[in-house]
Design an enzyme around this catalytic site. Structure first.
Site, short mmCIF file in Angstrom:
data_model
loop_
_atom_site.label_atom_id
_atom_site.label_comp_id
_atom_site.label_asym_id
_atom_site.label_seq_id
_atom_site.Cartn_x
_atom_site.Cartn_y
_atom_site.Cartn_z
N CYS A 50 71.70 40.84 -14.35
CA CYS A 50 70.34 40.39 -14.10
C CYS A 50 69.44 40.75 -15.28
O CYS A 50 69.63 41.78 -15.91
CB CYS A 50 69.77 41.08 -12.86
SG CYS A 50 70.27 40.34 -11.32
N CYS A 101 70.73 38.92 -8.42
CA CYS A 101 72.00 38.52 -9.03
C CYS A 101 73.18 39.07 -8.22
O CYS A 101 73.01 39.94 -7.38
CB CYS A 101 72.06 39.03 -10.47
SG CYS A 101 70.69 38.41 -11.46
N CYS A 159 66.51 35.95 -11.17
CA CYS A 159 67.97 35.81 -11.28
C CYS A 159 68.26 35.14 -12.62
O CYS A 159 67.34 34.86 -13.39
CB CYS A 159 68.58 35.05 -10.11
SG CYS A 159 68.15 33.32 -9.98
#
Length: 145
Positions: free
Chosen positions: A92, A84, A9
């Site tokens: 991301c 994400c 992430c």
């Protein structure tokens, strides 16, 4: 060959850390797992620390990892899972290489609003959603299928 999973992430401070530890706890005997983000040396999200502590996982001393540093060091993974939040337009990072890429759109605990208790409850829901997705992933890919 054992699966080697990388959760990514943006910050490696909450979602990817939770996913790494939840997968390690349940499937760590058959899956190697790590997490990383775009920026290193960030502090872990207190909400993530707290909701994992509630189920007996302590990440308070963990450090973040830089996804690009893993790549530069030649680290190889069978699966790269980005976590994400699409609904907030979050982008991301991409991890190059011949891997199976999956994306799980998850809310970022850092973006939650409300009282501490409200944010904590929502982070618990994110934790449970991550665990459900991990279990579904394992059904499909577990034990190096």
């Amino acid at each position: 060959m054992q699966n080697h999973v990388l959760f990514i992430c943006a910050h490696n401070s909450a979602r990817s850390q939770m996913a790494e530890e939840l997968m390690r706890r349940k499937y760590g005997d058959t899956v190697r797992v790590e997490s990383a983000g775009l920026r290193e040396n960030l502090h872990l999200n207190q909400l993530a620390i707290e909701v994992l502590k509630e189920i007996g996982i302590d990440i308070s001393d963990k450090e973040t990892q830089d996804a690009f540093e893993l790549y530069r060091n030649g680290r190889l993974f069978s699966h790269v899972i980005t976590v994400c939040d699409d609904s907030n337009g979050e982008h991301c990072p991409v991890f190059p290489g011949g891997v199976i890429r999956l994306h799980w759109s998850l809310h970022d605990p850092a973006s939650l609003e409300g009282s501490w208790e409200e944010k904590l409850e929502r982070t618990r829901q994110i934790r449970e959603e991550i665990q459900q997705r991990i279990d579904e992933w394992y059904e499909e890919y577990g034990e190096a299928r």
